[in-house]
Design an enzyme around this catalytic site. Structure first.
Site, PDB file in Angstrom:
ATOM      1  N   LYS A 140     -10.530  -0.847  10.367  1.00 18.92           N
ATOM      2  CA  LYS A 140     -10.650  -2.025   9.502  1.00 18.92           C
ATOM      3  C   LYS A 140     -10.976  -3.272  10.328  1.00 18.92           C
ATOM      4  O   LYS A 140     -11.257  -4.323   9.788  1.00 18.92           O
ATOM      5  CB  LYS A 140      -9.359  -2.240   8.722  1.00 18.92           C
ATOM      6  CG  LYS A 140      -9.070  -1.102   7.735  1.00 18.92           C
ATOM      7  CD  LYS A 140      -7.896  -1.432   6.867  1.00 18.92           C
ATOM      8  CE  LYS A 140      -7.309  -0.228   6.173  1.00 18.92           C
ATOM      9  NZ  LYS A 140      -8.198   0.405   5.208  1.00 18.92           N
ATOM     10  N   ASP A 155       3.079  -4.280   7.957  1.00 14.96           N
ATOM     11  CA  ASP A 155       1.841  -3.533   7.786  1.00 14.96           C
ATOM     12  C   ASP A 155       0.707  -4.549   7.955  1.00 14.96           C
ATOM     13  O   ASP A 155       0.447  -5.353   7.058  1.00 14.96           O
ATOM     14  CB  ASP A 155       1.837  -2.893   6.395  1.00 14.96           C
ATOM     15  CG  ASP A 155       0.493  -2.256   6.056  1.00 14.96           C
ATOM     16  OD1 ASP A 155      -0.471  -2.446   6.821  1.00 14.96           O
ATOM     17  OD2 ASP A 155       0.417  -1.590   5.009  1.00 14.96           O
ATOM     18  N   CYS A 178      -4.915   2.500  -3.585  1.00 18.35           N
ATOM     19  CA  CYS A 178      -3.689   3.036  -2.972  1.00 18.35           C
ATOM     20  C   CYS A 178      -2.546   2.029  -3.124  1.00 18.35           C
ATOM     21  O   CYS A 178      -1.718   1.872  -2.204  1.00 18.35           O
ATOM     22  CB  CYS A 178      -3.876   3.400  -1.508  1.00 18.35           C
ATOM     23  SG  CYS A 178      -5.151   4.638  -1.266  1.00 18.35           S
ATOM     24  N   HIS A 195       0.872  -1.184   0.000  1.00 20.33           N
ATOM     25  CA  HIS A 195       0.000   0.000   0.000  1.00 20.33           C
ATOM     26  C   HIS A 195       0.909   1.234   0.000  1.00 20.33           C
ATOM     27  O   HIS A 195       2.031   1.181   0.515  1.00 20.33           O
ATOM     28  CB  HIS A 195      -0.842  -0.050   1.279  1.00 20.33           C
ATOM     29  CG  HIS A 195      -1.890   1.004   1.403  1.00 20.33           C
ATOM     30  ND1 HIS A 195      -1.614   2.280   1.839  1.00 20.33           N
ATOM     31  CD2 HIS A 195      -3.222   0.986   1.167  1.00 20.33           C
ATOM     32  CE1 HIS A 195      -2.736   2.992   1.868  1.00 20.33           C
ATOM     33  NE2 HIS A 195      -3.727   2.231   1.457  1.00 20.33           N
ATOM     34  N   GLN A 215      -4.530  -5.176   6.861  1.00 24.49           N
ATOM     35  CA  GLN A 215      -5.513  -6.113   6.302  1.00 24.49           C
ATOM     36  C   GLN A 215      -5.418  -7.495   6.932  1.00 24.49           C
ATOM     37  O   GLN A 215      -6.176  -8.387   6.570  1.00 24.49           O
ATOM     38  CB  GLN A 215      -5.354  -6.230   4.775  1.00 24.49           C
ATOM     39  CG  GLN A 215      -5.538  -4.924   4.034  1.00 24.49           C
ATOM     40  CD  GLN A 215      -6.966  -4.373   4.123  1.00 24.49           C
ATOM     41  OE1 GLN A 215      -7.911  -5.068   4.532  1.00 24.49           O
ATOM     42  NE2 GLN A 215      -7.138  -3.121   3.735  1.00 24.49           N
TER      43      GLN A 215
HETATM   44  N1  C6P Z   1      -6.395   0.469   2.760  1.00 24.87           N
HETATM   45  C1  C6P Z   1      -8.202   0.043   1.204  1.00 24.87           C
HETATM   46  O1  C6P Z   1      -9.285   0.314   0.677  1.00 24.87           O
HETATM   47  P1  C6P Z   1      -5.159   3.818   7.131  1.00 24.87           P
HETATM   48  O2  C6P Z   1      -5.712   4.684   6.028  1.00 24.87           O
HETATM   49  O3  C6P Z   1      -3.979   4.468   7.796  1.00 24.87           O
HETATM   50  O4  C6P Z   1      -6.182   3.329   8.081  1.00 24.87           O
HETATM   51  O5  C6P Z   1      -4.639   2.468   6.417  1.00 24.87           O
HETATM   52  C2  C6P Z   1      -3.733   2.560   5.365  1.00 24.87           C
HETATM   53  C3  C6P Z   1      -3.446   1.197   4.829  1.00 24.87           C
HETATM   54  C4  C6P Z   1      -2.185   0.652   4.997  1.00 24.87           C
HETATM   55  N2  C6P Z   1      -1.901  -0.593   4.589  1.00 24.87           N
HETATM   56  C5  C6P Z   1      -2.812  -1.371   4.007  1.00 24.87           C
HETATM   57  C6  C6P Z   1      -2.436  -2.769   3.605  1.00 24.87           C
HETATM   58  C7  C6P Z   1      -4.095  -0.881   3.782  1.00 24.87           C
HETATM   59  O6  C6P Z   1      -4.997  -1.667   3.207  1.00 24.87           O
HETATM   60  C8  C6P Z   1      -4.415   0.437   4.187  1.00 24.87           C
HETATM   61  C9  C6P Z   1      -5.775   1.012   3.893  1.00 24.87           C
HETATM   62  C10 C6P Z   1      -7.733   0.870   2.383  1.00 24.87           C
HETATM   63  O7  C6P Z   1      -7.512  -0.880   0.812  1.00 24.87           O
HETATM   64  C11 C6P Z   1      -7.888   2.342   2.134  1.00 24.87           C
HETATM   65  S1  C6P Z   1      -6.764   2.942   0.924  1.00 24.87           S
END
Ligand code: C6P
Length: 421
Positions: free
Chosen positions: A241, A215, A379, A138, A218
């Site tokens: 999430k 990270d 993203c 991401h 997910q």
């Molecule tokens: N992915 C998706 O629709 P935040 O925005 O900080 O809560 O998470 C960022 C982020 C970082 N790593 C991974 C693997 C992610 O999936 C995400 C967020 C969302 O896939 C929004 S772009």
């Protein structure tokens, strides 16, 4: 959007015996209609829905407690502090960390990763050091390292991915060297659903004296996570999430690393003493929590942890695998549909493209049928570039999704085909 409650037919039974309907009732958002159709929410990777217990915990805090933490001797402040710190301990137990000192509350995964880059990275890496990331990251696990590389003149190496969406075998071992200082990896890819073999990769990095940042954005909603078993150095994730509130997340870090790292942001709560001749820092983890934190968010996250532990992460993982298998089979029956991301180890993320139809058109048409999916680059532009596509449509599953939800998506994709016939 209508708020009319539309009764849904009972979902088909699952082979794992997981009682989806029982848990589904806890989510008020899922009980409504959109464009006159029962809502089918399949955009859980973007953000997951909140159970009533999380909504209640946040509302109860504002209704009964609202006060700042770590600052007052009055009853409300002590109560807010106790709830905030209890939430930290719930998170510690959820990811099996050794101590609450290792649990830093942040705004989310993005802030957690930036904290590691700007505190650990900026103070401990040197020009010429190398960082390894993968091609499936991401943007939040790419851009902070690029910013750091620009500041310190570091090199970034990228593990390539296969057509299935797995890391190219052997490529990682080939990239590791005595110059590698840090490896930043998705535990689970948001665009492909791939679960990476992080345990083995961490062990290999440690043999090269490199630290590993995972990270976990997910991973935490789908899999049981044990940071001590993984032996990762840092683990970042977001509450929203995993059925908690937005604006709150976690950075887990091994205590020895946090002790070595300088504060990232300065302000209230992160200090022990402040004089114009210099300041000293609060104990862990407060050294990394400058300013009034998202107290209600942390309490809501604690409630989300309680909820997930009640459902059971093993049961959630089992249901996810069953639904993923069913969804994969059903989607592959749709004429002209191609899945993007077919790794053998996956969570419930179904990214796809359809011949001659732009993903945004797919998303717009299925929305008219009440089906919420995400379309775009998610993203993860390098992933799109790797597969030579501008975007995908992505259905992402949660434990409250059913086979009926998949069937509704497939039926809606039938409408897409009709429009573009
Ligand atoms: N992915 C998706 O629709 P935040 O925005 O900080 O809560 O998470 C960022 C982020 C970082 N790593 C991974 C693997 C992610 O999936 C995400 C967020 C969302 O896939 C929004 S772009």
């Amino acid at each position: 959007m209508s708020t009319v409650r539309t009764p849904r037919a009972a979902p088909l039974p699952t082979t794992t015996g997981f009682d989806v309907l029982r848990w589904r009732r806890d989510f008020p958002v899922l009980q409504q209609s959109v464009h006159g159709k029962p809502l089918v929410y399949l955009d859980n990777a973007a953000t997951a829905q909140k159970p009533q217990s999380v909504i209640d915990a946040v509302a109860r805090y504002y209704r009964e407690t609202n006060a700042n933490v770590h600052r007052g001797v009055h009853a409300l402040s002590e109560c807010a502090t106790a709830q905030y710190e209890a939430a930290r301990d719930k998170v510690r137990s959820f990811i099996h960390a050794a101590s609450v000192r290792e649990i830093v509350f942040t705004r989310g995964t993005t802030e957690s990763l930036n904290l590691v880059a700007q505190s650990y990275g900026r103070s401990l890496l040197r020009a010429g050091d190398e960082i390894i990331v993968s091609h499936m990251e991401h943007h939040s696990n790419i851009v902070p390292w690029q910013l750091l590389a620009g500041q310190l003149r570091l090199d970034i190496k990228v593990i390539p991915i296969t057509d299935e969406g797995t890391l190219v075998p052997g490529a990682y071992a080939h990239l590791l060297s005595s110059r590698t200082r840090l490896v930043a990896l998705a535990h689970v890819s948001n665009a492909l659903g791939t679960v990476n073999p992080v345990r083995e990769m961490i062990a290999l990095a440690h043999r090269h004296h490199a630290i590993v940042v995972l990270d976990g954005a997910q991973a935490v909603p789908h899999l049981p996570v044990d940071v001590r078993e993984l032996d990762c150095d840092f683990y970042a994730f977001s509450a929203h999430k995993m059925f908690g509130p937005t604006g709150i997340g976690v950075l887990y870090a091994k205590q020895a690393l946090l002790e070595e790292m300088p504060p990232w942001q300065g302000g209230g709560d992160m200090i022990r003493t402040v004089r114009f001749s210099g300041s000293t820092w609060n104990e862990l983890p407060h050294k990394f929590e400058a300013g009034t934190p998202h107290i209600a968010g942390a309490i809501g996250l604690g409630a989300a942890v309680d909820y997930l532990q009640n459902v059971g992460m093993d049961r959630i993982a089992g249901h996810d695998q069953e639904l993923l298998a069913y969804g994969t089979e059903q989607l592959l029956r749709v004429k002209g549909l191609k899945l993007v991301g077919t790794a053998p180890a996956k969570v419930g993320v179904l990214s796809f493209v359809m011949d001659g139809i732009h993903p945004h058109d797919i998303g717009t048409i299925v929305d008219q049928e009440g089906v919420a999916i995400r379309t775009g680059h998610h993203c993860a532009m390098p992933v799109m570039e790797r597969f030579g596509i501008p975007a995908t449509a992505r259905a992402s599953l949660a434990f409250y999704n059913t086979r009926d939800d998949i069937d509704a998506l497939v039926a809606a994709l039938g409408k897409v085909r009709e429009v573009f016939r």
